[in-house]
Design a protein around this motif. Structure first.
Motif, PDB file in Angstrom:
ATOM      1  N   LEU A 241      10.398 -94.177  52.672  1.00  0.00           N
ATOM      2  CA  LEU A 241       9.496 -94.564  51.596  1.00  0.00           C
ATOM      3  C   LEU A 241      10.216 -95.528  50.661  1.00  0.00           C
ATOM      4  O   LEU A 241      11.210 -95.164  50.030  1.00  0.00           O
ATOM      5  N   LEU A 242       9.729 -96.739  50.595  1.00  0.00           N
ATOM      6  CA  LEU A 242      10.346 -97.780  49.775  1.00  0.00           C
ATOM      7  C   LEU A 242       9.588 -97.909  48.461  1.00  0.00           C
ATOM      8  O   LEU A 242       8.410 -98.299  48.450  1.00  0.00           O
ATOM      9  N   CYS A 243      10.253 -97.579  47.371  1.00  0.00           N
ATOM     10  CA  CYS A 243       9.638 -97.617  46.041  1.00  0.00           C
ATOM     11  C   CYS A 243      10.035 -98.919  45.349  1.00  0.00           C
ATOM     12  O   CYS A 243      11.162 -99.052  44.852  1.00  0.00           O
TER      13      CYS A 243
ATOM     14  N   GLU B 273       4.659-100.642  57.331  1.00  0.00           N
ATOM     15  CA  GLU B 273       3.323-100.331  56.808  1.00  0.00           C
ATOM     16  C   GLU B 273       3.336-100.448  55.287  1.00  0.00           C
ATOM     17  O   GLU B 273       4.308-100.072  54.636  1.00  0.00           O
ATOM     18  N   GLU B 274       2.253-100.972  54.729  1.00  0.00           N
ATOM     19  CA  GLU B 274       2.077-101.011  53.280  1.00  0.00           C
ATOM     20  C   GLU B 274       0.889-100.129  52.909  1.00  0.00           C
ATOM     21  O   GLU B 274      -0.167-100.200  53.536  1.00  0.00           O
TER      22      GLU B 274
ATOM     23  N   VAL C 167       7.754 -97.492  54.950  1.00  0.00           N
ATOM     24  CA  VAL C 167       6.481 -97.589  54.246  1.00  0.00           C
ATOM     25  C   VAL C 167       6.742 -98.126  52.847  1.00  0.00           C
ATOM     26  O   VAL C 167       7.548 -97.573  52.098  1.00  0.00           O
ATOM     27  N   LEU C 168       6.067 -99.209  52.518  1.00  0.00           N
ATOM     28  CA  LEU C 168       6.165 -99.806  51.185  1.00  0.00           C
ATOM     29  C   LEU C 168       4.879 -99.517  50.421  1.00  0.00           C
ATOM     30  O   LEU C 168       3.781 -99.703  50.949  1.00  0.00           O
ATOM     31  N   PHE C 169       5.015 -99.074  49.174  1.00  0.00           N
ATOM     32  CA  PHE C 169       3.846 -98.863  48.324  1.00  0.00           C
ATOM     33  C   PHE C 169       3.548-100.158  47.591  1.00  0.00           C
ATOM     34  O   PHE C 169       4.387-100.681  46.856  1.00  0.00           O
TER      35      PHE C 169
ATOM     36  N   ALA D 226      -1.199-104.486  47.837  1.00  0.00           N
ATOM     37  CA  ALA D 226      -1.710-105.221  48.988  1.00  0.00           C
ATOM     38  C   ALA D 226      -1.863-104.346  50.226  1.00  0.00           C
ATOM     39  O   ALA D 226      -2.363-104.807  51.250  1.00  0.00           O
ATOM     40  N   GLY D 227      -1.437-103.078  50.141  1.00  0.00           N
ATOM     41  CA  GLY D 227      -1.505-102.195  51.295  1.00  0.00           C
ATOM     42  C   GLY D 227      -2.889-101.635  51.543  1.00  0.00           C
ATOM     43  O   GLY D 227      -3.809-101.787  50.740  1.00  0.00           O
ATOM     44  N   ARG D 228      -3.027-100.950  52.662  1.00  0.00           N
ATOM     45  CA  ARG D 228      -4.276-100.262  52.973  1.00  0.00           C
ATOM     46  C   ARG D 228      -4.391 -99.004  52.110  1.00  0.00           C
ATOM     47  O   ARG D 228      -3.401 -98.307  51.892  1.00  0.00           O
TER      48      ARG D 228
END
Length: 260
Positions: free
Chosen positions: A114-116, A133-134, A89-91, A94-96
């Protein structure tokens, strides 16, 4: 469940895990947080994790190679523990948008990586190859993904069994049933409050229905307060609840009375 966190600033996470009601989730490993400092997977004297963007422009871009090595180490750790391959998961703006429904789904899952991100962004090739997922917290920009990661961890941790004193507490939170929460009151029953523009104090009392002991009347009052507040502040949530068929005839009658 398990969160593997890729970050340049692991020191931001320790204080969060040791305070507040959600600390129970981290102390008991109901939520197992494993921090992966990205610079540990960078090469060279300076352990660089970023470089200038092709095409010019301001800012720096996080490099692919350290991220690939870090993710490989995470996958090896997950496999050694006999766990599932967790989604990345990238924060990102552009994510939902993160919703309570997505939080509940994550809380019931084995976890996530979790990718910071930091700087101007992450090399798109890593995102295309490895991110599942973003997620966005809203239409604004932060300095990095650590605060969104902490937000997600808090939202998920409080849903774990045994974390909250009352297991039903989260069921009455805003968004749990698609609506905003109702107002809450505690002692004293009558409270003198100063007027907003100064002058004599105004006595504010607790709504009488909450003192009645009539559970059905209290439940209906709380539902109507939810409906009224949601209609006034977030009318799109009312529309969404209608589409899902979650509003009763009593709810609709009450809302019609508000909008006349």
């Amino acid at each position: 469940m398990r969160f593997d966190v890729i970050t340049l600033f692991p020191e931001l996470f320790a204080p969060f895990q040791s305070v507040g009601v959600t600390r129970r989730a981290f102390e008991t490993r109901a939520v197992d947080v494993r921090l992966w400092p990205l610079r540990d997977h960078a090469e060279g004297v300076y352990r660089r994790v970023d470089d200038r963007p092709f095409g010019g422009g301001p800012g720096m871009v996080m490099l692919v190679e350290p991220l690939v090595r870090c993710l490989a180490a995470i996958r090896a750790s997950q496999a050694a523990d006999g766990g599932a391959r967790l989604p990345v998961v990238l924060f990102s703006p552009a994510g939902r948008p993160l919703t309570q429904q997505r939080v509940e789904a994550l809380a019931a899952s084995p976890g996530a990586v979790l990718l910071c991100g930091r700087y101007e962004g992450i090399d798109q090739r890593f995102i295309d190859a490895h991110v599942d997922e973003e997620i966005s917290l809203g239409d604004y920009v932060l300095s990095g993904g650590e605060l969104p990661a902490l937000t997600l961890m808090d939202a998920v941790a409080r849903l774990q069994p045994g974390v909250l004193h009352d297991a039903a507490s989260h069921q009455q939170d805003s968004f749990s049933d698609g609506l905003l929460d109702c107002p809450h009151y505690s002692r004293p029953e009558v409270l003198p409050l100063p007027a907003r523009e100064g002058g004599e104090p105004i006595e504010q009392g607790v709504p009488p229905v909450l003192l009645s002991g009539h559970h059905a009347h209290i439940a209906r009052w709380r539902r109507e307060q939810q409906l009224a507040i949601t209609l006034r502040r977030r009318p799109e949530l009312i529309a969404a609840a209608r589409e899902r068929g979650e509003l009763s005839k009593k709810d609709e009658d009450f809302l019609r009375g508000l909008t006349l």
